[in-house]
Motif scaffolding. Structure first.
Motif: not given
Length: 573
Positions: A438, A463, A466
């Motif tokens: 992650n 994730e 991001n």
């Protein structure tokens, strides 16, 4: 106009005459060259010019004559001997020139003579030895030349001699050893040369010697150790060389040594350790050598070292850790190496480390985290390695990381998320990887991410959303993936998105419409797709859409008509 005498009479006081690329000129009228003040005559590219008239002798003030690419010129007039002021004569690419007049030797003011690419020249006149003012002589690519006149040894002012690619040349005159002002000597690609005269050792002003691709050269003269000014020596592709003289270690001014592809070389002399000024050393593809001398560790000025493609090399010397100024190290394709010395961790100036194709290596070195300046790391074709050290996460200067073709790798360390300077990450052909950490979502500087051919990967971390700097994303042939995280829709900087070859992927998110910067979308070979997102037409920047090999697709979204700059559309059975 060329034959109009009255016209050219007006130009008798010309200093410079350019007739470049005048392909209509075959011959000049006799009266044409009555220009006693002419300093430069440029006939470059007059490809149909067959001859120069004897009246060229009137150009008494001429300093520069350019005959480059006068491809039809077969001979020079003997009257050329009268051009006593001539300093620069360029006949490069006069392919049809079959001989040079002996009278050329009268041009004692010449400083530069270029007869390169004169492919029909079979010999040079001995009288060239009279050109004692000559500083540059280029006879490269004269592929029909078999011998050089001994008289070239009289050119004691010569500083640069280019004989490269004279592929019929079988020997060099011993008298070349008289050229004591010579700084550059290029003998590269003289493929029929089998030996060099010992007298080359007299060239004590020489700084650059290029012997690359002299494939029949079996040895180097011991006398080369006298070349104490030499800074660059290139013997790459000298595939018949089996040994090097120990005395080469005396050449302490050497900064660059290229021995690439010396495939018959069985060892390096220990004396190489004396070359303490060396900054660049390339000994790649020396496939007959099985070891490196420990004395290489004395080369403390090295900045670039290439020892790639050493299939028989089983050990790197521990003294490699002495290279504290090294910035680039290529040890790729050393497939017999099973261990790397921990001393690699001492290479604190290293910025590029290539360890591609270490099929026998089972682990990374300790102290890797000392390489604080490392920007590029290639971990490719490490088929035996099962895990990577957590210390990788300490390489915080890394901008490019390749983890490819590591077929036994089952996981990646969470610490990869610490590599916040990373802009390019390849994790491809790692067929046993099932999950990605992650923490990859912390790599907010990432612009390119390739996760291709990871056939056991069952999901992607949410994730990844991001990675807002990401411009190129490749998720190709990860055949166990059945869906993509919805969070990918946050990657609004994407310009290229490849999610091809997914037989189990059945749906794309409608939120793809957020990718307003996207120019390339490749969703080919997703054979289970029955529908495309309705909002695909919102991708206003799209120029390329590949939806080939969609056997289950029954219709296209209506909004595709919104793609006003759409240029390529591929729909195949």
């Amino acid at each position: 106009m060329l034959n109009d005498k009255d016209v050219w009479k007006r130009f008798k006081t010309l200093n410079v005459l350019q007739l470049k690329n005048c392909i209509f000129i075959k011959r000049f009228p006799k009266s044409f060259f009555e220009m006693a003040t002419l300093l430069e005559l440029d006939l470059e590219g007059c490809s149909n010019l067959e001859m120069l008239p004897n009246t060229i002798k009137h150009l008494k003030s001429l300093k520069k004559l350019n005959l480059i690419d006068c491809e039809s010129l077969r001979i020079l007039p003997m009257s050329i001997k009268s051009l006593n002021s001539l300093e620069n004569l360029n006949m490069k690419g006069c392919y049809s020139l079959i001989s040079l007049p002996n009278e050329l030797g009268n041009l004692t003011s010449l400083t530069t003579l270029d007869i390169s690419y004169c492919l029909s020249l079979t010999s040079l006149p001995n009288e060239l030895g009279n050109l004692t003012s000559l500083t540059t002589l280029d006879i490269s690519y004269c592929s029909s030349l078999t011998l050089l006149p001994n008289e070239l040894g009289n050119l004691t002012s010569l500083t640069a001699l280019y004989v490269n690619d004279c592929s019929s040349l079988t020997s060099l005159p011993n008298d070349l050893g008289n050229l004591t002002s010579l700084i550059t000597l290029d003998l590269s690609d003289c493929k029929r040369l089998t030996s060099l005269p010992n007298e080359l050792g007299n060239l004590k002003a020489l700084t650059t010697l290029d012997l690359s691709d002299c494939k029949r050269l079996t040895s180097l003269p011991n006398e080369l150790d006298n070349l104490t000014s030499l800074t660059t020596l290139d013997i790459s592709d000298c595939s018949s060389l089996t040994l090097l003289p120990n005395k080469l270690g005396i050449l302490t001014s050497l900064t660059t040594l290229n021995m690439r592809r010396c495939r018959s070389l069985i060892s390096l002399p220990n004396e190489f350790g004396n070359l303490t000024s060396l900054t660049i050393l390339d000994i790649s593809y020396c496939s007959s050598s099985t070891s490196l001398p420990n004395e290489l560790g004395n080369l403390i000025s090295l900045t670039t070292l290439n020892i790639s493609y050493y299939p028989s090399l089983i050990l790197l010397p521990n003294d490699i850790g002495n290279f504290t100024t090294l910035t680039t190290l290529n040890i790729s394709y050393c497939s017999s190496l099973t261990l790397l010395p921990n001393e690699l961790g001492n290479l604190t100036s290293l910025t590029i480390l290539d360890t591609t194709n270490f099929s026998s290596l089972i682990s990374l070195v300790n102290k890797l985290d000392n390489l604080a300046f490392l920007t590029t790391l290639c971990i490719t074709n490490w088929s035996s390695i099962t895990s990577l050290s957590n210390e990788l996460g300490n390489l915080t200067s890394l901008t490019t990381l390749y983890i490819t073709n590591c077929s036994s790798l089952t996981s990646l360390p969470n610490e990869l998320g610490n590599l916040t300077s990373l802009t390019t990450l390849y994790i491809s052909n790692c067929s046993n990887l099932t999950l990605l950490p992650n923490e990859l979502g912390n790599l907010t500087s990432l612009t390119t991410l390739d996760i291709s051919n990871c056939s056991s990967l069952i999901s992607l971390p949410n994730e990844l959303d991001n990675l807002t700097s990401l411009t190129a994303l490749y998720i190709i042939d990860c055949s166990s993936l059945t869906s993509l995280p919805n969070e990918l829709d946050n990657l609004t900087s994407l310009t290229s998105f490849y999610i091809c070859d997914y037989s189990n992927l059945i749906l794309l998110s409608n939120e793809l419409s957020n990718f307003t910067s996207l120019t390339i979308l490749d969703i080919s070979y997703c054979s289970s797709f029955t529908l495309l997102p309705k909002k695909l037409g919102n991708l206003i920047s799209l120029t390329t859409l590949d939806i080939s090999y969609y056997s289950s697709l029954t219709s296209l979204p209506n909004k595709l008509s919104n793609l006003i700059s759409f240029t390529i559309f591929n729909l195949s059975d």
